[in-house]
Structure formats: structure tokens, C-alpha cells
Design an enzyme around this catalytic site. Structure first.
Site, PDB file in Angstrom:
ATOM      1  N   SER A  74       0.839  -1.201   0.000  1.00  0.00           N
ATOM      2  CA  SER A  74       0.000   0.000   0.000  1.00  0.00           C
ATOM      3  C   SER A  74       0.869   1.245   0.000  1.00  0.00           C
ATOM      4  CB  SER A  74      -0.918   0.023   1.220  1.00  0.00           C
ATOM      5  OG  SER A  74      -1.717   1.184   1.210  1.00  0.00           O
TER       6      SER A  74
ATOM      7  N   LYS B 246      -4.374  -6.757   3.536  1.00  0.00           N
ATOM      8  CA  LYS B 246      -4.398  -5.662   2.551  1.00  0.00           C
ATOM      9  C   LYS B 246      -5.825  -5.404   2.071  1.00  0.00           C
ATOM     10  CE  LYS B 246      -2.815  -2.676  -0.486  1.00  0.00           C
ATOM     11  NZ  LYS B 246      -3.768  -2.560  -1.564  1.00  0.00           N
TER      12      LYS B 246
ATOM     13  N   HIS C 225      -7.514  -3.467   4.732  1.00  0.00           N
ATOM     14  CA  HIS C 225      -6.955  -2.111   4.636  1.00  0.00           C
ATOM     15  C   HIS C 225      -7.716  -1.316   3.584  1.00  0.00           C
ATOM     16  CE1 HIS C 225      -4.468   0.721   2.327  1.00  0.00           C
ATOM     17  NE2 HIS C 225      -3.832   0.996   3.446  1.00  0.00           N
ATOM     18  N   ASN C 226      -7.917  -1.922   2.412  1.00  0.00           N
ATOM     19  CA  ASN C 226      -8.603  -1.217   1.338  1.00  0.00           C
ATOM     20  C   ASN C 226     -10.075  -0.982   1.663  1.00  0.00           C
ATOM     21  OD1 ASN C 226      -6.124  -1.561   0.104  1.00  0.00           O
ATOM     22  ND2 ASN C 226      -7.001  -2.046  -1.889  1.00  0.00           N
TER      23      ASN C 226
ATOM     24  N   GLU D  66     -10.132   1.884   3.820  1.00  0.00           N
ATOM     25  CA  GLU D  66      -9.852   3.027   2.938  1.00  0.00           C
ATOM     26  C   GLU D  66     -11.120   3.501   2.230  1.00  0.00           C
ATOM     27  OE1 GLU D  66      -7.745   3.270  -1.362  1.00  0.00           O
ATOM     28  OE2 GLU D  66      -6.466   2.462   0.241  1.00  0.00           O
TER      29      GLU D  66
END
Length: 475
Positions: free
Chosen positions: A130, A184, A187-188, A191
Site C-alpha cells: 500500500s 491488505k 486495509h482497502n 480506505e
């Protein structure tokens, strides 16, 4: 230049190129390959003499250029392209070699690749990356999962090129098989939630308080100095300063309101549904992007569907402060949902994730880096079994302090017809989580009525079915 290179990188789009330059700049020799051979030659010809990077024109040549055990990082499009490249490399690899997938791969694909490659003796690492183009060049956040012994061998490279914060590099082993890409993905998802929440705050400031770009820049500059300090608030602040070269108008006012997405937010919501975890802020953020795509329909609907006039008569300064608090509270809920999903996935897949360490991985280099990630680390250090961030003393106290303002913003928006899907979902998440009783008892009665699905009782254990009194069977 060394005859045998420390690592190979396949895929020379901007992310791949910048990771190569990052590695080379930190003293690691890198061999590069791209299926479109001209990209290899063009990339090398654009670099200064002496850079420790060599080019290969085939997978076989790349493998031959690497020190053993070979370490090869794939920076190609997620999906079939990754499998195709693995198939192209396999004839030339030996047991003990390491393949690293640095793309945005679906975690289940990484689980499959880990198992399949292990049968051939090839060690697989699925690594979430990222930070975008800038992070790749100057220091990304890295979330490696897969073969632990492989990670130990690549660790010196990736901890060196990762973003560096006070607590160390933003790179650490996450867990086995697909854990890195799962982290990940979450995480997105966070986001997505964070970006939608910020966009809703902007929309309220613009539509209700009529703030123009210059004043919006001022507001977000102040916000970035306090509790909301983060990369996304920082870049939002800067966006409001950008002028269009042709018209001189604020560029933000000329950008079409149709949002794109690459799928990782959707994956997060899908996984949450499969694991039975509520992530409404994240899911509403995905739906908000879907709704934005209905631009032409919305333009027609605006002519036909009535709503209240936007005319705010309240205290403007008080509302401005309240929007800050509503954004902060909703942001906490978005992160709480993400970590609750990580907890469920860790238990389901046997990953034994360390949630505090994951929070530190996101302290630098990545898109959701934010000041309060330190507090998330502290919460899980104090209680590794914490079921939800909302229950930690620090975040519990914040939500108690700001919730009146949070409710004020949402009620004001409802009265004025301003859509706040992520703000509203966040408050509903908080209110649902704090209820001792929810209306699911009626749901269970309905399910038993039409489908004999049974229900549990509050006064004695067991599973029950009732022959419900049916007043009119024909209705």
C-alpha cells in the site's frame, strides 16, 4: 555490477518500476522482466549509469540472473495474469526458491497458490503493498503473509525499502498462506470507508454551510492538525487548492461525480457477509460508489423526486465543529469494523493475527495512515482479546464525548435531505452494538412462522418451533 542479482521483479508498470528504484536506491541489485520486452529496454535506458538493475528478455533469463535461492516479486495484474506468470516461471525454478505476489490479489487465490507451490517445493509469499506510486518509490506499507521461512530470507530487503516510523519499518510477517493479502483487502475496505466519510463531510460543508474551495482548504488544514490527522485528510486539504489551468476555477468543482473502484472494497464486504461480520460503514461506502455511477438516472430523478430545500438556520460554527466530531466518530467505527473482520478471519482461517502489529504496519507509507493508529496499537496491547475497538477505554470515551454532535449532524442532514450513507451507517452500527435487545426476536418468529426454522428462548435453553395462530391462511 554483480553477476547474480539479489531479487527479481516482474511487471514494469509504475508501481513495479518504483519498487525497483526503491530497492536499487537502498543498495539491492535487481533483475527485471516484463512480458512486453520493450518496457524492459525502455526502463533501463531511462536510468542513470551504474544503477544496480539488469534486464531480462525471458522468464528463463531472469531466473538465471538471480542468486539462489531465487527471490522473484510479481507486480502484475491480479487474477489470471499472476497464474500465467507463475506457470511461465515454474519450469526454471528449484525447491526453496521464493515467489512473492505484490499485486492486489484475492486472498483465496493466495491460499490456493501457497498450497500448490508448496507441493513443488517453491515457497510463496502473498504481500499486500500500500502507498500508491509515491509509497512504492519512497517507502510503502508492506503486509507479507505465506511461508514464514521465505519471509525471513526476504525480510532484509523489504524492511529496508518499507516506510520507516518511530516504531520501526512498516513491514512485518502477518501470517500463513493468504493472510497478507487478506490484511491488505481489509486495509482497502477501511480506505473505502474513510474516503466516503471524508467525502460526506465535504458534501455537508459545501451544501449546508456553502463553503467554497478556499475555505474548505482552511477547514481541512485545521482538522489535519488535530485528532483527524491522516494522509487522506492531508491530501483532501491540498485538493481544494488545485486550480483548473483553463478556467482558473477550483478543479474539484469540475470533476464528474462518478467514482471508480477496483474491487477490493467489494471483496471486503463479501468476506464480511461470508463470515457473518457487520461492516456497514465499509459496505455503504461501496454502495455509494455504485450510486454515483447512476449519474444520468440521478439527473432525471432530481427533476422528479421532491425533497426539502437546503436552508440551514442553526449555528454555523457549532455545526462545523459537529461535522468534525461526526467524521471522527464514524472513522473510529470504520476501523472498528475492519479489525472485527480481521479477528473473525483469523479465527476462521487459523492465522493468529496480531492486531496491534497490523495497526503499526499502517502507520506509514499506506493510504489509511493516521495518527490514531497508535491508539489502536495501545488498545490491543492492553487487551489482545479485545472483541471490538469500540469497547476500549480510549475510543469509548471519545464516542461518549462526541456522540451528541454526531447525532446533530445526521439529524440535520436528514431534515435537509442530504445523503450521508456512511455517516448514518456508522451511527447505526454504534447504536446497534450498544443495545442489549434488538428486534431480531421478531425476525426469528417470522422465520419460524413461514419456514419452521425454530428459535431460541430467553427463559430456557433449547430450540423451539411453534404452530402459529394463523387467522387467514389465504392471505
Amino acid at each position: 555490477m554483480s553477476k547474480h542479482y539479489a531479487i527479481g521483479v516482474i511487471g514494469l508498470a509504475v508501481m513495479g518500476q518504483n519498487l525497483v528504484l526503491n530497492m536499487a536506491g537502498k543498495g539491492f541489485s535487481v533483475a527485471v522482466y516484463n512480458r512486453t520486452i520493450s518496457k524492459v529496454d525502455d526502463f533501463l535506458s531511462s536510468q542513470p549509469p551504474g544503477i544496480p538493475v539488469g534486464g531480462a528478455h525471458s522468464a528463463e533469463q531472469l531466473v538465471a540472473m538471480l542468486s539462489k535461492p531465487r527471490k522473484i516479486m510479481l507486480m502484475v495484474k491480479a487474477g489470471e495474469a499472476v497464474d500465467a506468470m507463475i506457470d511461465e516461471l515454474l519450469p526454471y525454478l528449484e525447491p526453496g526458491d521464493i515467489l512473492i505476489d505484490g499485486g492486489n490479489s484475492f486472498f483465496a487465490d493466495s491460499q490456493r497458490r501457497f498450497t500448490q507451490l508448496a507441493k513443488k517445493g517453491v515457497r510463496f509469499v502473498g504481500m499486500g503493498v500500500s502507498g500508491g506510486e509515491e509509497g512504492a518509490l519512497h517507502g510503502p506499507s508492506l503486509m507479507p503473509g505465506g511461508d514464514r521461512s521465505a519471509y525471513r530470507e526476504i525480510e532484509p530487503i523489504f524492511t529496508t525499502i518499507a516506510a520507516q516510523v518511530a516504531d520501526g519499518p512498516c513491514c512485518a510477517y502477518v501470517g500463513p498462506d493468504g493472510a497478507g493479502h487478506y490484511v491488505k483487502m481489509v486495509h482497502n475496505g477501511i480506505e473505502y470507508g474513510d474516503m466516503q466519510l471524508i467525502s460526506e463531510a465535504y458534501y455537508i460543508l459545501k451544501k449546508v454551510l456553502n463553503l467554497k474551495a478556499e475555505k474548505l482548504h482552511e477547514v481541512f488544514s485545521i482538522w489535519n492538525e488535530g485528532d483527524l490527522n491522516s494522509y487522506l485528510i492531508e491530501i483532501t486539504r491540498d485538493i481544494f487548492l488545485q486550480k483548473d489551468e483553463l478556467t482558473g476555477k477550483p478543479l474539484i468543482d469540475l470533476i464528474l461525480d462518478k467514482a471508480g473502484q477496483k474491487g477490493t472494497g467489494k471483496w471486503t464486504s463479501q468476506s464480511a457477509l461470508e463470515l457473518g461480520v457487520a461492516v456497514p460503514t465499509i459496505t455503504e461506502a461501496v454502495f455509494a460508489r455504485c450510486m454515483s455511477a447512476y449519474k444520468e438516472e440521478r439527473q432525471e430523478a432530481a427533476k422528479l423526486l421532491p425533497g426539502p430545500e437546503i436552508h440551514y438556520l442553526g449555528d454555523r460554527h457549532a455545526l462545523l465543529d459537529a461535522i468534525h466530531d461526526a467524521l471522527y466518530a464514524s472513522k473510529i467505527c470504520s476501523y472498528a469494523q475492519g479489525f472485527a473482520l480481521l479477528k473473525a478471519a483469523s479465527e476462521t482461517y487459523g492465522w493468529k493475527l496480531n492486531y496491534g502489529d497490523i495497526a503499526l504496519l499502517w502507520r506509514g507509507g499506506c493510504i489509511i495512515r493516521a495518527q490514531f493508529l497508535d491508539r489502536i496499537k495501545e488498545a490491543f496491547t492492553a487487551n489482545p482479546a479485545l472483541p471490538n475497538l469500540l469497547l476500549s477505554p480510549y475510543f469509548r470515551n471519545i464516542l461518549a464525548r462526541v456522540q451528541d454532535n454526531w447525532r446533530l449532524v445526521i439529524s440535520t442532514c436528514k431534515e435537509l435531505g442530504i445523503p450521508t450513507p456512511a455517516f448514518s451507517a456508522s451511527l447505526d452500527y454504534y447504536d446497534s452494538y450498544r443495545q442489549t435487545v434488538l428486534p431480531a426476536n421478531l425476525l426469528q418468529a417470522q422465520r419460524d412462522y413461514f419456514g419452521a426454522h425454530t428459535y431460541e428462548r430467553i427463559d430456557r435453553p433449547g430450540s423451539f418451533h411453534t404452530e402459529w395462530l394463523k387467522t387467514d391462511k389465504n392471505k
